[in-house]
Design an enzyme around this catalytic site. Structure first.
Site, PDB file in Angstrom:
ATOM      1  N   ASP A 180       0.858  -1.178   0.000  1.00  0.00           N
ATOM      2  CA  ASP A 180       0.000   0.000   0.000  1.00  0.00           C
ATOM      3  C   ASP A 180       0.897   1.231   0.000  1.00  0.00           C
ATOM      4  O   ASP A 180       2.063   1.158   0.398  1.00  0.00           O
ATOM      5  CB  ASP A 180      -0.921  -0.003   1.224  1.00  0.00           C
ATOM      6  CG  ASP A 180      -1.984   1.095   1.181  1.00  0.00           C
ATOM      7  OD1 ASP A 180      -2.237   1.638   0.090  1.00  0.00           O
ATOM      8  OD2 ASP A 180      -2.557   1.400   2.239  1.00  0.00           O
ATOM      9  N   HIS A 181       0.356   2.335  -0.445  1.00  0.00           N
ATOM     10  CA  HIS A 181       1.087   3.600  -0.416  1.00  0.00           C
ATOM     11  C   HIS A 181       0.916   4.255   0.951  1.00  0.00           C
ATOM     12  O   HIS A 181      -0.204   4.443   1.415  1.00  0.00           O
ATOM     13  CB  HIS A 181       0.566   4.538  -1.511  1.00  0.00           C
ATOM     14  CG  HIS A 181       0.811   4.030  -2.893  1.00  0.00           C
ATOM     15  ND1 HIS A 181      -0.151   4.052  -3.880  1.00  0.00           N
ATOM     16  CD2 HIS A 181       1.911   3.488  -3.459  1.00  0.00           C
ATOM     17  CE1 HIS A 181       0.353   3.556  -5.004  1.00  0.00           C
ATOM     18  NE2 HIS A 181       1.606   3.203  -4.770  1.00  0.00           N
ATOM     19  N   PHE A 195      -4.920   4.266   0.889  1.00  0.00           N
ATOM     20  CA  PHE A 195      -6.063   3.409   0.560  1.00  0.00           C
ATOM     21  C   PHE A 195      -5.887   2.749  -0.803  1.00  0.00           C
ATOM     22  O   PHE A 195      -6.828   2.643  -1.580  1.00  0.00           O
ATOM     23  CB  PHE A 195      -7.378   4.206   0.616  1.00  0.00           C
ATOM     24  CG  PHE A 195      -7.452   5.183   1.757  1.00  0.00           C
ATOM     25  CD1 PHE A 195      -7.312   4.754   3.068  1.00  0.00           C
ATOM     26  CD2 PHE A 195      -7.653   6.529   1.520  1.00  0.00           C
ATOM     27  CE1 PHE A 195      -7.386   5.656   4.123  1.00  0.00           C
ATOM     28  CE2 PHE A 195      -7.712   7.439   2.572  1.00  0.00           C
ATOM     29  CZ  PHE A 195      -7.583   6.999   3.874  1.00  0.00           C
ATOM     30  N   HIS A 196      -4.657   2.279  -1.085  1.00  0.00           N
ATOM     31  CA  HIS A 196      -4.356   1.620  -2.357  1.00  0.00           C
ATOM     32  C   HIS A 196      -3.774   0.225  -2.139  1.00  0.00           C
ATOM     33  O   HIS A 196      -2.705  -0.101  -2.664  1.00  0.00           O
ATOM     34  CB  HIS A 196      -3.351   2.446  -3.170  1.00  0.00           C
ATOM     35  CG  HIS A 196      -3.796   3.831  -3.484  1.00  0.00           C
ATOM     36  ND1 HIS A 196      -2.897   4.857  -3.726  1.00  0.00           N
ATOM     37  CD2 HIS A 196      -5.031   4.379  -3.609  1.00  0.00           C
ATOM     38  CE1 HIS A 196      -3.572   5.962  -3.985  1.00  0.00           C
ATOM     39  NE2 HIS A 196      -4.863   5.698  -3.915  1.00  0.00           N
ATOM     40  N   PRO A 197      -4.429  -0.658  -1.384  1.00  0.00           N
ATOM     41  CA  PRO A 197      -3.870  -1.995  -1.163  1.00  0.00           C
ATOM     42  C   PRO A 197      -3.817  -2.795  -2.460  1.00  0.00           C
ATOM     43  O   PRO A 197      -4.705  -2.693  -3.306  1.00  0.00           O
ATOM     44  CB  PRO A 197      -4.820  -2.627  -0.142  1.00  0.00           C
ATOM     45  CG  PRO A 197      -6.118  -1.897  -0.338  1.00  0.00           C
ATOM     46  CD  PRO A 197      -5.737  -0.496  -0.714  1.00  0.00           C
TER      47      PRO A 197
END
Length: 532
Positions: free
Chosen positions: A292-293, A469-471
């Site tokens: 994730d970021h 919120f980029h899993p």
């Protein structure tokens, strides 16, 4: 038991695309399943409604990570869409493909066809850039891509200030830029959110060969002799089963796809046995490679004309509401970020490893879930490393499909991530200090100028850092033993089962993940059709 040719599990960014494209053939029957309800209402359609959906109990899974040791044992909130459209029904709508280097790296890892030249046609197929289009953009796809409804002067000054420190301005982000800064495009059409459900499924609901079931929580994939034969769901408290005569396509996303595989007996045998699940296919990579970021957030107090906070307070917010209803424009029609810079942390980095996103406004998340625009004149920005080295894991908590999985993201565990994030914070401060943006800033509020050394910055990140919120990556694509799917997205060791969503990414893309997830759906549909 009802039977279909294809069953697609998950009506999210990728799943809606897969189901739509497969149902283009009237001779095949397609079932699209999702645990969430239809996403309806004013705030779902309105881009600014993302703030209302951030902790919405009906449309959001509302996940939390396990305590993160590298972040002072904090548990981070992870919103995920629980509705037709998945996370594309609640997200910030920013449209970024990623960098061509991301995809060329995927291909170099043993995944033929997933390099830039292999994925570009699928990006173009889904896109409609209209008058914004460059030669490498699509113009006739179902997803409309537009510039911000309002281009605030402070965002223009952010772009100019970035130019002052050597970052070239771009009109639109293609994915081939060595570095670049500009206004961010978004999947918004006439002021309305363009979720994958809105663009790919809703126009085709009249098709007799496409069936959509909402409120359908998948309990497991049915297997017989290592072949996927259907799915078992819980719907309205009842068990139902559906047969797939050709394939099951799992598009539950990076958090739920590995959970469903493990509940079905596909995963690391030791973990499955701990939860009383029979191992049908021992696949140790399921749930591993989670990425994730990680984000460091900045806020600054600015001169009154430099922020649109006050436009969404008091009587002015009603004026904005009328403006939106009348024109589909104004501040309620904006995505989560207005502008961004993609930059390198060091000159010798091959392609940008940092994104700095910018907003001429600030907001506060309350524990209750309410998100409020602040009552002072402020701007905000976020720094995140686009290609993290740290890896986490999705794990089962139990064999109950209604229990959320456990997420161990492992942010900043790799020292290289810490180094890049510190470089990014310094890069953002250089932009904030450059003209013409600097003349607008009165005071940096967070982290504040007292946070000045590398050690201070690392402490701030561990204390206050969040996620983007980029899993991605938890069902990694590859040819090796630890990969979950092959280059045709087929689950290793299982016939008739594929995964098509952000979980298959070997490495997370450089930017927001909604666009690449839709691209994966487009490509997956072609692979399925070709193999059929």
């Amino acid at each position: 038991m009802q039977n279909f040719d294809y069953i697609v599990v998950g009506a999210g960014s990728a799943g809606c695309v897969v189901a739509s494209r497969l149902s283009d053939d009237p001779s095949v029957r397609v079932l699209l399943l999702d645990a969430g309800p239809p996403a309806t209402g004013f705030w779902v359609r309105t881009p600014a409604g993302m703030a209302k959906l951030f902790k919405h109990q009906r449309y959001n899974w509302g996940y939390f990570t396990e305590p993160v040791p590298t972040l002072n044992d904090r548990r981070l909130y992870w919103p995920r869409g629980k509705a037709l459209g998945g996370s594309s029904a609640i997200n910030g709508m920013v449209y970024v493909r990623g960098n061509r280097g991301d995809f060329d790296h995927w291909e170099s890892e043993g995944n033929p066809g997933w390099g830039w030249e292999g994925v570009l046609p699928y990006f173009k197929r889904l896109e409609n850039y209209g008058t914004l289009a460059q030669p490498e953009h699509g113009t006739s796809g179902p997803v409309t891509i537009t510039d911000p409804a309002v281009k605030h002067p402070t965002a223009s000054d952010f772009i100019r200030a970035a130019g002052r420190i050597g970052i070239p301005e771009v009109k639109t982000f293609v994915g081939t830029e060595p570095e670049g800064v500009g206004f961010l495009q978004a999947n918004i059409r006439n002021g309305v959110r363009q979720s994958s459900y809105e663009t790919y499924i809703k126009p085709h609901l009249s098709r007799s060969n496409l069936v959509v079931e909402s409120g359908a929580h998948v309990r497991r994939i049915l297997l017989k002799d290592r072949r996927a034969t259907g799915v078992e769901i819980i719907q309205n408290g009842q068990l139902r089963s559906f047969e797939a005569t050709r394939e099951v396509v799992l598009s539950g996303g990076a958090l739920n796809s590995p959970q469903i595989l493990m509940l079905s007996g596909i995963g690391a045998g030791a973990q499955l046995s701990r939860h009383g699940i029979e191992t049908l296919v021992d696949l140790p990579g399921v749930g591993k490679n989670l990425q994730d970021h990680f984000v460091a957030r900045f806020q600054a107090r600015v001169t009154p004309e430099s922020s649109y906070n006050r436009e969404l307070h008091g009587w002015r917010r009603y004026r904005e509401g009328i403006r939106y209803l009348a024109t589909g424009g104004g501040y309620l029609a904006l995505a989560s970020s207005m502008a961004a810079a993609f930059v390198k942390s060091r000159p010798d980095v091959e392609f940008p490893d940092l994104e700095i996103s910018f907003r001429p406004m600030t907001f506060t998340h309350h524990p209750s879930g309410r998100v409020d625009i602040d009552d002072f004149d402020g701007i905000s920005a976020s720094v995140y490393q686009t290609r993290p080295e740290s890896r986490g894991e999705v794990m089962l908590k139990s064999n109950d499909p209604m229990d959320a999985p456990a997420f161990a993201p492992n942010y900043l565990a790799d020292p290289r991530d810490v180094e890049v994030m510190v470089a990014g914070m310094r890069k953002l401060r250089a932009i904030l200090a450059a003209e013409p943006l600097s003349r607008r800033i009165i005071e940096e509020l967070s982290p504040g100028m007292a946070v000045s050394t590398d050690e201070d910055m690392v402490d701030y990140m561990r204390r206050d850092g969040h996620c983007a919120f980029h899993p991605a990556g938890s069902c990694r694509m590859g040819p090796d033993r630890d990969a979950v799917v092959d280059a045709r997205l087929r689950v290793h060791g299982v016939e008739g089962l594929r995964v098509a969503d952000a979980s298959i990414m070997p490495t997370v893309t450089s930017g927001n993940t909604n666009s690449p997830s839709m691209m994966i759906g487009e490509k997956a549909a072609d692979l399925i059709k070709a193999d059929a």
